[in-house]
Write a protein that holds these residues in place. Structure first.
Motif: not given
Length: 105
Positions: A24, A27, A75-80
């Motif tokens: 993250s 990213y 944004e990234r950590y929320e997804d993965v």
């Protein structure tokens, strides 16, 4: 035996957040045109607040840029994040009707 409360320590005891945090961070850095950090560098930034981490990684970043980096990270950590395929959502498994659950939901 009836257990009323369970407490989980998720700062590396039951899970390894470094992979999700590192991905993250990178990213966000890559999205804003900065160099990615190495796997060895990630451990410095596991635990401290995100704005502190990004200010150390990109010392000349403006406040606006740091906020943008934090937003991209989230944004990234929320997804993965640190989720792995096949792992059960423990909070869902442990949640019984009528029982309270604490933490970040």
């Amino acid at each position: 035996m009836n257990v009323g409360t369970l407490i989980f320590d998720l700062d590396g005891t039951l899970s390894d957040p470094a992979v999700g945090i590192g991905r993250s961070l990178n990213y966000a850095l890559e999205a804003l045109g900065y160099r990615c950090i190495t796997a060895d560098e990630v451990f410095t930034f596991v635990g401290p607040p995100l704005d502190w981490a990004f200010r150390r990684i990109v010392p000349d970043a403006s406040d606006e840029t740091v906020r943008a980096l934090v937003a991209k990270y989230r944004e990234r950590y929320e997804d993965v994040g640190n989720r792995r395929k096949g792992h059960l959502d423990t909070s869902t498994v442990l949640q019984s009707p009528g029982q309270a659950r604490g933490g970040n939901e």
